[in-house]
Write a protein that holds these residues in place. Structure first.
Motif, PDB file in Angstrom:
ATOM      1  N   GLN A 181     -22.650  -5.485 -45.849  1.00 18.85           N
ATOM      2  CA  GLN A 181     -22.998  -6.703 -45.099  1.00 18.85           C
ATOM      3  C   GLN A 181     -24.495  -6.726 -44.794  1.00 18.85           C
ATOM      4  O   GLN A 181     -25.150  -7.761 -44.917  1.00 18.85           O
ATOM      5  CB  GLN A 181     -22.183  -6.777 -43.800  1.00 18.85           C
ATOM      6  CG  GLN A 181     -20.705  -7.059 -44.039  1.00 18.85           C
ATOM      7  CD  GLN A 181     -19.888  -7.016 -42.763  1.00 18.85           C
ATOM      8  OE1 GLN A 181     -20.256  -6.325 -41.807  1.00 18.85           O
ATOM      9  NE2 GLN A 181     -18.765  -7.731 -42.753  1.00 18.85           N
ATOM     10  N   ASP A 182     -25.033  -5.583 -44.409  1.00 15.11           N
ATOM     11  CA  ASP A 182     -26.468  -5.523 -44.125  1.00 15.11           C
ATOM     12  C   ASP A 182     -27.296  -5.864 -45.361  1.00 15.11           C
ATOM     13  O   ASP A 182     -28.299  -6.583 -45.274  1.00 15.11           O
ATOM     14  CB  ASP A 182     -26.856  -4.125 -43.624  1.00 15.11           C
ATOM     15  CG  ASP A 182     -26.360  -3.870 -42.206  1.00 15.11           C
ATOM     16  OD1 ASP A 182     -25.926  -4.840 -41.546  1.00 15.11           O
ATOM     17  OD2 ASP A 182     -26.407  -2.706 -41.758  1.00 15.11           O
ATOM     18  N   GLU A 183     -26.847  -5.345 -46.515  1.00 15.10           N
ATOM     19  CA  GLU A 183     -27.576  -5.654 -47.759  1.00 15.10           C
ATOM     20  C   GLU A 183     -27.559  -7.143 -48.042  1.00 15.10           C
ATOM     21  O   GLU A 183     -28.574  -7.736 -48.419  1.00 15.10           O
ATOM     22  CB  GLU A 183     -26.931  -4.915 -48.938  1.00 15.10           C
ATOM     23  CG  GLU A 183     -27.141  -3.401 -48.936  1.00 15.10           C
ATOM     24  CD  GLU A 183     -26.177  -2.672 -49.887  1.00 15.10           C
ATOM     25  OE1 GLU A 183     -25.945  -1.479 -49.653  1.00 15.10           O
ATOM     26  OE2 GLU A 183     -25.652  -3.320 -50.829  1.00 15.10           O
ATOM     27  N   MET A 184     -26.391  -7.738 -47.834  1.00  4.49           N
ATOM     28  CA  MET A 184     -26.272  -9.178 -48.077  1.00  4.49           C
ATOM     29  C   MET A 184     -27.176  -9.975 -47.127  1.00  4.49           C
ATOM     30  O   MET A 184     -27.822 -10.941 -47.536  1.00  4.49           O
ATOM     31  CB  MET A 184     -24.822  -9.632 -47.866  1.00  4.49           C
ATOM     32  CG  MET A 184     -23.820  -8.920 -48.757  1.00  4.49           C
ATOM     33  SD  MET A 184     -23.693  -9.730 -50.340  1.00  4.49           S
ATOM     34  CE  MET A 184     -23.109 -11.309 -49.824  1.00  4.49           C
ATOM     35  N   LEU A 185     -27.209  -9.559 -45.872  1.00  4.74           N
ATOM     36  CA  LEU A 185     -28.034 -10.280 -44.891  1.00  4.74           C
ATOM     37  C   LEU A 185     -29.520 -10.125 -45.211  1.00  4.74           C
ATOM     38  O   LEU A 185     -30.310 -11.038 -44.993  1.00  4.74           O
ATOM     39  CB  LEU A 185     -27.742  -9.778 -43.471  1.00  4.74           C
ATOM     40  CG  LEU A 185     -26.389 -10.207 -42.899  1.00  4.74           C
ATOM     41  CD1 LEU A 185     -26.086  -9.454 -41.612  1.00  4.74           C
ATOM     42  CD2 LEU A 185     -26.361 -11.715 -42.649  1.00  4.74           C
ATOM     43  N   ALA A 186     -29.868  -8.953 -45.754  1.00  3.08           N
ATOM     44  CA  ALA A 186     -31.282  -8.709 -46.064  1.00  3.08           C
ATOM     45  C   ALA A 186     -31.785  -9.651 -47.154  1.00  3.08           C
ATOM     46  O   ALA A 186     -32.973  -9.969 -47.195  1.00  3.08           O
ATOM     47  CB  ALA A 186     -31.486  -7.258 -46.483  1.00  3.08           C
ATOM     48  N   GLU A 187     -30.881 -10.095 -48.028  1.00  3.04           N
ATOM     49  CA  GLU A 187     -31.350 -10.997 -49.079  1.00  3.04           C
ATOM     50  C   GLU A 187     -30.939 -12.449 -48.843  1.00  3.04           C
ATOM     51  O   GLU A 187     -31.167 -13.310 -49.688  1.00  3.04           O
ATOM     52  CB  GLU A 187     -30.858 -10.513 -50.454  1.00  3.04           C
ATOM     53  CG  GLU A 187     -29.360 -10.346 -50.559  1.00  3.04           C
ATOM     54  CD  GLU A 187     -28.946  -9.751 -51.913  1.00  3.04           C
ATOM     55  OE1 GLU A 187     -28.482 -10.532 -52.749  1.00  3.04           O
ATOM     56  OE2 GLU A 187     -29.096  -8.529 -52.100  1.00  3.04           O
TER      57      GLU A 187
END
Lengths: 284, 573
Positions: A181-187
């Motif tokens: 989820q964090d990776e998705m939010l980062a992009e």
């Protein structure tokens, strides 16, 4: 000597009288305030998961309810932008004859949102619907960038989160592991993530009349007393011609229950780094 | 007998249709001027661009208006309830002309726009200026690049007006506690209220180092006074309107009394956009304004008092077709010499919780770092406020947006609260050298919601105040350490400056070639136009400006009624 009142005691006091009806803060949707939902169940689940990555506990604190109430602020009249005043009814009036809290509790005027002036309505409609969609709202679109409305930013942002998640991992955003989820939010769209961060924090820590901070969970988790008027912390004792502080919540002395735990762990490390980076010092 | 207004957007005597005076702005200066003129029988129209959050302000019944202010951080801090909304009323900023048209668009020194004006948000620190503050031109001599000058009046001339303001708004303080304070005519009306824990720690630290802290003179009730209740130390003070009217805000003191005379009408959500000249160019005959529905209308009077704040008064002059390029500005100084207080903040993080959300934001301070004009061993700076932090949403946004923290780390920061519950902040309000190159003009492109060019601020610090910061910042950090902090640092100076102390742009003086207004605030170039806000300040001093703004406004209005003898308008001195 002091009122020594706690929030819990105060609940009991007030629930015996008509003032009990003012304790609407546990109910974020109040009679007459019903708003149509803005998000679908799936969208809401994704948004709650995202808010939880910003601040653990934000979901239970009602951050997404807050966001939904903000995005539908103009469904009500007056719009739910500026809560009323002066008092929430969470604390009583002072008794200046006794230098202590009285048994009299004001009604909750925070619940009555205030009408907006003509130009303030333009400002808030632009924030929600975008500068090009609001009559009189595009006055700076030539000089600056047109402003996207938060309703579009959220809708498109949360749909993109779920769509990308399904495409890559075959499941919705809410079901992903936290790191993913964090990776998705980062992009994700920075306007969406920026709004999400700010509104998650507002929803957790603002007065509950705005839809979040359910059961005052945001305040409780931060050792914050919240609003305290009209009682406040110092009650003027008129016969004695002096102030009396509340023993449990003093102004001029340390907290009575202060453990002097001190700053510790990761926050101490973080702050030490920042302070010395700014040319400051750790004294001990 | 006055009748409370039921008409939307109007307060006071709604039947008045002709006026002796029009006052633009209902804040600290405008309210004080309205009070003098209305109590002396003049018919006054006050025009305020902001909304009214004091329903019943003109209700003659005993008691006070019910404020719509509240202990609500979201409303005040995040949603600009009383401040100009930067989306519809932005300003622009650049440090100097070489930086291009602008480097920033948004909130630039935005004082509240609301009935009662900028002081509504203040925690009402009300120190007097020192006697030497009025003579810095002589005392400092030539400071290259700066535009220091003497004021066209001395402290003794202003003293009775200081006393009058202190009596009307209700100032608490301790007689003789500040060894650097000027002589006072009458004692403070009220004793100091409850000191905050953080301020006690800071005071003890300062005393150990040989300084002389004192209870900050503050226009907040510490008793029942003026029909208003005592402060309850709710903590939502600086940046907030007062829910129970314990603050002696201009609205509930001067303005309310003016409205109750039956000689005053206040129109809010009403924005003046143009000053109209008379036929021979010697005066103003009227104003054009936008009414609450956005329609254009006019009002006329014999006298005009500009009190929209130093930035907005200068902007209005530049917006006015008849005045933009000449009249009123034969000195070339209009809009220039813009000053803030140059704020230096020393921050301490303490092992124990200081609970800065309880108390009036600032309860103690010290003048030891004001310095002595011309003494290199004691550079000129200003008063220090002993403060703390109180706002939860602001704290959370600092960790996330400034420090990049999220998730469990953010949660733990909020629990331990280094930057709110454990924070002490000492704020130095230092003299800001006047400079011709620091000025207000109209932005060439950016507009407000009314379609008008916004104020552009061009501002850069002079070595004068930068050197004072270098001198005092380490000493401030010593106080932080002596007070018991675990960590301490001096915050970087901010740009655009965050100060809400806004001064200069229409400086007073006896010489029309070097000043915009005369010693009574009248514009040299015009017969019937006066300035009654911080614009008239010649220098910034090192003390919070609101008391001095109001004292000068009383004097200006008093001189309109009693030419050459403004003290005759005083009721308490």
């Amino acid at each position: 000597m002091t009122d020594g009142i706690s929030r819990r005691q105060f609940l009991i006091v007030s629930s015996t009288g008509a003032a009990a009806v003012t304790f609407g803060w546990g109910l974020h949707r109040l009679a007459g305030d019903e708003v149509s939902g803005f998000f679908s169940d799936d969208e809401r689940a994704a948004l709650e998961a995202a808010a939880e990555r910003v601040l653990p506990g934000a979901r239970d604190a009602g951050a997404v309810e807050y966001i939904e109430r903000l995005l539908t602020a103009f469904d009500g009249d007056p719009p739910a932008i500026f809560a009323g005043g002066p008092y929430s009814g969470r604390f009583p009036y002072p008794d200046h004859g006794a230098g202590a809290a009285s048994a009299s509790v004001p009604r909750n005027s925070f619940r009555r949102f205030l009408p907006l002036s003509r130009v303030r309505e333009i400002a808030w409609r632009v924030r929600l619907y975008g500068s090009a969609s609001v009559p009189g709202g595009d006055f700076n679109d030539a000089a600056l960038e047109p402003r996207r409305g938060w309703r579009d930013v959220y809708r498109e942002g949360v749909l993109a989160l779920d769509a990308t998640s399904l495409q890559r991992f075959g499941t919705g955003f809410a079901a992903l592991a936290g790191e993913r989820q964090d990776e998705m939010l980062a992009e994700a769209d920075s306007a969406f993530v920026g709004a999400l961060i700010e509104h998650t924090l507002e929803g957790t820590y603002a007065d509950p009349e705005y839809g979040g901070n359910l059961d005052l969970g945001g305040w409780r988790s931060s050792a914050f007393d919240g609003d305290s008027q009209p009682l406040g912390y110092s009650v003027f004792d008129r016969p004695a011609n002096r102030y009396r502080e509340r023993a449990g919540a003093p102004v001029s002395t340390p907290n009575p229950d202060e453990g002097y735990a001190g700053l510790e762990g990761a926050p101490l490390e973080l702050l030490t780094g920042i302070v010395t980076g700014l040319g400051g010092r750790r004294f001990f | 007998m006055a009748i409370p207004s039921r008409e939307p957007n109007v307060l006071g005597n709604t039947a008045l249709t002709t006026f002796d005076a029009i006052i633009i702005g209902s804040g600290a200066g405008g309210s004080a001027a309205a009070h003098v003129l209305a109590t002396q029988g003049r018919k006054v129209l006050v025009l305020e661009t902001g909304d009214n959050y004091f329903p019943g302000l003109d209700d003659p019944d005993p008691g006070q208006p019910v404020a719509l202010y509240s202990n609500d951080e979201l409303k005040h801090g995040e949603r600009a309830f009383i401040s100009p909304d930067p989306l519809i009323e932005p300003r622009t900023f650049r440090p100097n002309e070489a930086a291009g048209e602008r480097t920033y668009v948004g909130d630039v020194n935005g004082l509240p726009r609301t009935v009662g004006g900028g002081a509504v948000h203040a925690d009402m620190k009300y120190p007097r200026f020192q006697e030497t503050d009025f003579r810095l031109g002589s005392l400092l001599g030539d400071v290259p690049g700066a535009n220091f000058a003497d004021w066209p009046l001395i402290y003794d001339e202003l003293a009775p007006f200081y006393t009058e303001v202190e009596q009307v708004v209700g100032v608490q303080g301790e007689e003789g506690s500040d060894p650097f304070a000027p002589p006072r005519g009458r004692p403070y009306p009220m004793p100091p209220g409850v000191p905050m824990y953080c301020a006690i720690l800071a005071s003890e630290g300062a005393r150990r180092l040989g300084y002389t802290p004192f209870p900050y003179p503050t226009a907040v009730n510490s008793q029942f006074y003026g029909g208003r209740p005592p402060c309850v130390d709710c903590g939502f003070c600086s940046g907030y309107g007062c829910p129970n009217n314990a603050k002696g805000s201009p609205a509930v003191t001067f303005l309310r009394q003016a409205l109750l005379t039956n000689n005053c009408q206040l129109r809010y959500n009403t924005t003046v956009v143009n000053l109209l000249p008379d036929a021979n160019g010697t005066g103003v005959v009227g104003v054009e304004y936008l009414d609450p529905a956005g329609g254009r209308d006019r009002a006329t009077a014999d006298i005009f008092i500009l009190a929209a704040s130093a930035i907005e008064t200068a902007r209005l002059w530049l917006l006015s077709d008849a005045y933009r390029d000449g009249i009123g500005n034969t000195s070339g100084q209009l809009g220039r010499n813009l000053m803030f207080h140059f704020q230096t903040q020393a921050v301490g993080i303490f092992p124990q919780r200081l609970h800065g959300h309880r108390g009036r934001a600032v309860t103690q301070g010290m003048s030891d770092f004001r310095g002595v004009p011309g003494d290199p061993q004691r550079p000129l700076a200003g008063i220090i406020e002993f403060g703390a932090a109180s706002e939860l949403i602001f704290e959370a946004k600092t960790y996330t947006l400034s420090l990049g923290q999220r998730g469990p780390a953010l949660r733990e920061l909020m629990r331990q609260s280094p930057l709110r519950d454990r924070l002490m902040a000492l704020t130095l309000q230092a003299e800001d050298a006047p400079q011709l190159t620091n000025y207000v003009d109209l932005d060439p492109n950016v507009r407000d919601v009314y379609g008008l060019p916004v104020a552009r601020i061009t501002y850069e610090n002079h070595p004068f105040e930068l050197a004072a910061r270098e001198f005092y910042a380490p000493k401030m950090l010593e106080i932080i350490e002596a007070a018991g902090a675990q960590l301490g640092f001096v915050a970087p100076a901010d740009a655009p400056p965050g100060s809400r102390h806004i001064m200069g742009t229409l400086r007073m003086g006896d010489d029309p070639r070097t000043s915009v207004c005369d010693r009574f605030g009248k514009l040299h170039d015009l017969e019937n136009v006066f300035c009654a806000d911080g614009g008239v300040f010649v220098t910034s001093s090192g003390f919070n400006p609101t008391l001095t703004i109001q004292a000068l406004a009383l004097r200006t209005a008093g001189n309109i009624v009693f030419p050459g003898n403004p003290e005759r308008a005083l009721q308490h001195s």
